[in-house]
Write a protein that holds these residues in place. Structure first.
Motif, PDB file in Angstrom:
ATOM      1  N   VAL A  71       0.842  -1.198   0.000  1.00 37.39           N
ATOM      2  CA  VAL A  71       0.000   0.000   0.000  1.00 37.39           C
ATOM      3  C   VAL A  71       0.875   1.245   0.000  1.00 37.39           C
ATOM      4  CG1 VAL A  71      -1.743   1.296   1.282  1.00 37.39           C
ATOM      5  CG2 VAL A  71      -1.837  -1.213   1.203  1.00 37.39           C
ATOM      6  N   TYR A  72       0.500   2.229  -0.787  1.00 36.24           N
ATOM      7  CA  TYR A  72       1.172   3.520  -0.796  1.00 36.24           C
ATOM      8  C   TYR A  72       0.708   4.374   0.380  1.00 36.24           C
ATOM      9  CZ  TYR A  72       3.232   3.474  -5.539  1.00 36.24           C
ATOM     10  OH  TYR A  72       3.996   3.232  -6.642  1.00 36.24           O
ATOM     11  N   LYS A  73       1.635   5.118   0.960  1.00 36.02           N
ATOM     12  CA  LYS A  73       1.280   6.227   1.829  1.00 36.02           C
ATOM     13  C   LYS A  73       1.227   7.455   0.931  1.00 36.02           C
ATOM     14  CE  LYS A  73       2.854   9.025   5.736  1.00 36.02           C
ATOM     15  NZ  LYS A  73       3.942   9.232   6.730  1.00 36.02           N
ATOM     16  N   ILE A  74       0.062   8.061   0.819  1.00 38.02           N
ATOM     17  CA  ILE A  74      -0.147   9.142  -0.137  1.00 38.02           C
ATOM     18  C   ILE A  74      -0.396  10.455   0.584  1.00 38.02           C
ATOM     19  CG2 ILE A  74      -1.618  10.002  -2.000  1.00 38.02           C
ATOM     20  CD1 ILE A  74      -2.145   7.128  -2.802  1.00 38.02           C
ATOM     21  N   GLU A  75       0.294  11.475   0.138  1.00 43.02           N
ATOM     22  CA  GLU A  75       0.081  12.830   0.637  1.00 43.02           C
ATOM     23  C   GLU A  75      -0.239  13.713  -0.552  1.00 43.02           C
ATOM     24  OE1 GLU A  75       2.606  16.509   2.669  1.00 43.02           O
ATOM     25  OE2 GLU A  75       3.353  14.442   2.853  1.00 43.02           O
ATOM     26  N   GLU A  76      -1.435  14.257  -0.566  1.00 45.00           N
ATOM     27  CA  GLU A  76      -1.831  15.131  -1.678  1.00 45.00           C
ATOM     28  C   GLU A  76      -1.118  16.478  -1.559  1.00 45.00           C
ATOM     29  OE1 GLU A  76      -5.732  15.171  -3.384  1.00 45.00           O
ATOM     30  OE2 GLU A  76      -6.406  13.623  -1.964  1.00 45.00           O
ATOM     31  N   THR A  77      -0.806  17.040  -2.717  1.00 43.28           N
ATOM     32  CA  THR A  77      -0.098  18.312  -2.805  1.00 43.28           C
ATOM     33  C   THR A  77      -0.841  19.228  -3.764  1.00 43.28           C
ATOM     34  OG1 THR A  77       1.280  17.582  -4.653  1.00 43.28           O
ATOM     35  CG2 THR A  77       2.096  17.109  -2.430  1.00 43.28           C
ATOM     36  N   ASP A  78      -0.353  20.474  -3.895  1.00 44.59           N
ATOM     37  CA  ASP A  78      -0.995  21.371  -4.841  1.00 44.59           C
ATOM     38  C   ASP A  78      -0.789  20.916  -6.271  1.00 44.59           C
ATOM     39  OD1 ASP A  78       1.718  21.882  -4.811  1.00 44.59           O
ATOM     40  OD2 ASP A  78       1.530  24.062  -4.885  1.00 44.59           O
ATOM     41  N   TYR A  79       0.319  20.202  -6.547  1.00 46.32           N
ATOM     42  CA  TYR A  79       0.611  19.760  -7.909  1.00 46.32           C
ATOM     43  C   TYR A  79       0.060  18.374  -8.231  1.00 46.32           C
ATOM     44  CZ  TYR A  79       4.415  17.223  -5.519  1.00 46.32           C
ATOM     45  OH  TYR A  79       5.123  16.413  -4.672  1.00 46.32           O
ATOM     46  N   GLY A  80      -0.395  17.640  -7.228  1.00 49.51           N
ATOM     47  CA  GLY A  80      -0.877  16.268  -7.438  1.00 49.51           C
ATOM     48  C   GLY A  80      -0.787  15.475  -6.152  1.00 49.51           C
ATOM     49  N   PHE A  81       0.194  14.589  -6.065  1.00 49.99           N
ATOM     50  CA  PHE A  81       0.453  13.891  -4.798  1.00 49.99           C
ATOM     51  C   PHE A  81       1.844  13.277  -4.820  1.00 49.99           C
ATOM     52  CE2 PHE A  81      -2.050  10.465  -7.117  1.00 49.99           C
ATOM     53  CZ  PHE A  81      -1.017   9.546  -7.279  1.00 49.99           C
ATOM     54  N   GLN A  82       2.304  12.897  -3.612  1.00 48.61           N
ATOM     55  CA  GLN A  82       3.499  12.081  -3.491  1.00 48.61           C
ATOM     56  C   GLN A  82       3.099  10.781  -2.814  1.00 48.61           C
ATOM     57  OE1 GLN A  82       6.558  13.892  -1.063  1.00 48.61           O
ATOM     58  NE2 GLN A  82       5.077  15.038   0.133  1.00 48.61           N
ATOM     59  N   ALA A  83       3.699   9.699  -3.237  1.00 48.21           N
ATOM     60  CA  ALA A  83       3.327   8.375  -2.759  1.00 48.21           C
ATOM     61  C   ALA A  83       4.592   7.590  -2.417  1.00 48.21           C
ATOM     62  CB  ALA A  83       2.519   7.637  -3.829  1.00 48.21           C
ATOM     63  N   THR A  84       4.627   7.014  -1.239  1.00 50.94           N
ATOM     64  CA  THR A  84       5.801   6.267  -0.794  1.00 50.94           C
ATOM     65  C   THR A  84       5.404   4.858  -0.367  1.00 50.94           C
ATOM     66  OG1 THR A  84       5.572   7.097   1.477  1.00 50.94           O
ATOM     67  CG2 THR A  84       6.972   8.352  -0.011  1.00 50.94           C
ATOM     68  N   THR A  85       6.293   3.930  -0.622  1.00 53.12           N
ATOM     69  CA  THR A  85       6.090   2.548  -0.207  1.00 53.12           C
ATOM     70  C   THR A  85       7.385   1.781  -0.407  1.00 53.12           C
ATOM     71  OG1 THR A  85       4.616   0.614  -0.392  1.00 53.12           O
ATOM     72  CG2 THR A  85       5.343   1.630  -2.444  1.00 53.12           C
ATOM     73  N   ILE A  86       7.421   0.567   0.073  1.00 54.11           N
ATOM     74  CA  ILE A  86       8.531  -0.359  -0.180  1.00 54.11           C
ATOM     75  C   ILE A  86       7.937  -1.612  -0.792  1.00 54.11           C
ATOM     76  CG2 ILE A  86      10.411  -1.708   0.819  1.00 54.11           C
ATOM     77  CD1 ILE A  86      10.559   0.298   3.094  1.00 54.11           C
ATOM     78  N   VAL A  87       8.457  -2.034  -1.943  1.00 53.80           N
ATOM     79  CA  VAL A  87       7.926  -3.225  -2.608  1.00 53.80           C
ATOM     80  C   VAL A  87       9.025  -4.265  -2.774  1.00 53.80           C
ATOM     81  CG1 VAL A  87       6.155  -1.922  -3.832  1.00 53.80           C
ATOM     82  CG2 VAL A  87       8.357  -2.285  -4.916  1.00 53.80           C
ATOM     83  N   ASP A  88       8.615  -5.525  -2.678  1.00 52.06           N
ATOM     84  CA  ASP A  88       9.524  -6.643  -2.936  1.00 52.06           C
ATOM     85  C   ASP A  88       9.459  -6.986  -4.410  1.00 52.06           C
ATOM     86  OD1 ASP A  88      10.141  -7.118  -0.115  1.00 52.06           O
ATOM     87  OD2 ASP A  88       8.065  -7.805   0.029  1.00 52.06           O
ATOM     88  N   VAL A  89      10.622  -7.233  -5.025  1.00 48.96           N
ATOM     89  CA  VAL A  89      10.656  -7.561  -6.444  1.00 48.96           C
ATOM     90  C   VAL A  89      11.627  -8.706  -6.700  1.00 48.96           C
ATOM     91  CG1 VAL A  89      10.042  -5.233  -7.210  1.00 48.96           C
ATOM     92  CG2 VAL A  89      12.447  -5.841  -6.917  1.00 48.96           C
ATOM     93  N   VAL A  90      11.336  -9.441  -7.756  1.00 52.05           N
ATOM     94  CA  VAL A  90      12.242 -10.481  -8.220  1.00 52.05           C
ATOM     95  C   VAL A  90      13.482  -9.810  -8.817  1.00 52.05           C
ATOM     96  CG1 VAL A  90      12.520 -12.360  -9.882  1.00 52.05           C
ATOM     97  CG2 VAL A  90      10.371 -12.112  -8.621  1.00 52.05           C
TER      98      VAL A  90
END
Length: 348
Positions: A181-200
């Protein structure tokens, strides 16, 4: 939403033609359903005009540049960067020039591209600090036309649920279909989204990630810029940062120009440009195959219940809400195929 029918979307900056491509003369481009021509003025700055001579409507992109002026290939009328006619060869020497001009558009050089706004811009073009950081290299990755909508590319960029399936041939793991799941913070320009994902992390990806393990993680600090640009900032445990910038420039309804830049904090010797392009090419081609199979008329107003949603769709739903709010703030309502009766668009 039929992108080109929404007037307020003309008031944003879009990447159009690589600056390097303008060095040998004017180039045509189609933006938001409008034909424009790009060229370099006497100072080497990009300029954008409507791709029509005001004399007999010949495409100015069929002409050439001379000392920073754009010369029409039909009768030799010359235009400066403002669109003003500065010479008419057929006119008597010393005669006053009529007040003729072609329509000019906002145009600026940034990040190796000519960026154009068809109408008065609402916001400044977003900043890429790595572009002026000597610790990063800029790589021009992709400049492709896709038969899809810009919103489809944008929401797909923040859709962690598709990794396991669409990208099963590159970094996705079908054994782990539940997305982070992303942690999302909306901004005046859109949003920023942070997360950590596992990948092959297959052997041929080790040079990309700098991690020798069969699986790795991506710490992602991503940004969405209204309406159709994004920054995907990936940090690997090795310390390598892989920063992708996309602009989904709307060419016409159902067609975009995909611009992709990559910034890396390693060297060519550590991971070659060729490897980086090949790696990301495989990924975007997986996306392209799916996105070109979607309906280009992505509906903003979810109350219409044209598409169903799940929890991981939150970034895309925020995009739809913000775009719908943008339209309404400027006196517009969403225009869709159903509203206008269009049945001949790609992606149906």
């Amino acid at each position: 939403m039929l992108t080109t029918r929404q007037k307020v979307l003309r008031r944003f900056w879009y990447a159009t033609v690589p600056l390097a491509d303008l060095s040998d003369g004017p180039k045509p481009f189609r933006l938001m359903g409008e034909d424009i021509v790009l060229f370099l003025d006497a100072e080497g700055a990009p300029r954008a005009l409507q791709d029509r001579c005001c004399h007999r409507t010949a495409k100015l992109s069929k002409g050439w540049c001379d000392k920073g002026d754009l010369v029409c290939g039909y009768h030799g009328w010359r235009y400066d960067g403002t669109g003003a006619v500065v010479a008419i060869p057929q006119q008597a020497p010393g005669a006053a020039l009529p007040d003729f001009c072609a329509r000019a558009y906002g145009c600026q050089a940034r990040y190796g591209y000519a960026w154009v706004a068809l109408d008065e811009p609402l916001v400044e073009l977003f900043d890429i600090p790595e572009d002026r950081d000597p610790g990063f290299r800029r790589i021009f990755q992709f400049y492709d036309q896709w038969n899809t909508a810009p919103l489809r590319l944008m929401e797909n960029s923040f859709d962690n649920a598709h990794f396991a399936f669409v990208h099963r041939g590159t970094f996705g793991d079908m054994a782990q279909p539940r997305p982070r799941v992303y942690k999302i913070e909306e901004t005046d320009y859109g949003f920023q989204a942070t997360t950590i994902v596992d990948v092959v992390n297959p052997p041929h990806a080790v040079a990309i990630t700098g991690d020798p393990n069969p699986t790795t993680t991506r710490t992602m600090h991503n940004h969405w810029y209204l309406p159709f640009a994004r920054r995907m900032d990936m940090l690997y445990p090795s310390g390598i940062r892989h920063i992708i910038i996309n602009c989904a420039t709307p060419v016409e309804d159902g067609k975009i120009q995909l611009i992709q830049l990559l910034y890396r904090n390693d060297t060519e010797a550590e991971c070659s440009t060729e490897k980086l392009i090949a790696w990301d090419r495989a990924i975007i081609e997986e996306d392209r195959e799916i996105l070109e199979a979607t309906d280009c008329d992505a509906i903003l107003d979810v109350s219409r219940r044209v598409e169903m949603h799940m929890a991981s769709d939150r970034p895309g739903l925020i995009m739809r809400q913000r775009l719908l709010a943008l339209l309404r703030a400027h006196g517009e309502e969403e225009i869709s195929r159903q509203d206008e009766g269009h049945r001949d668009l790609p992606g149906i």
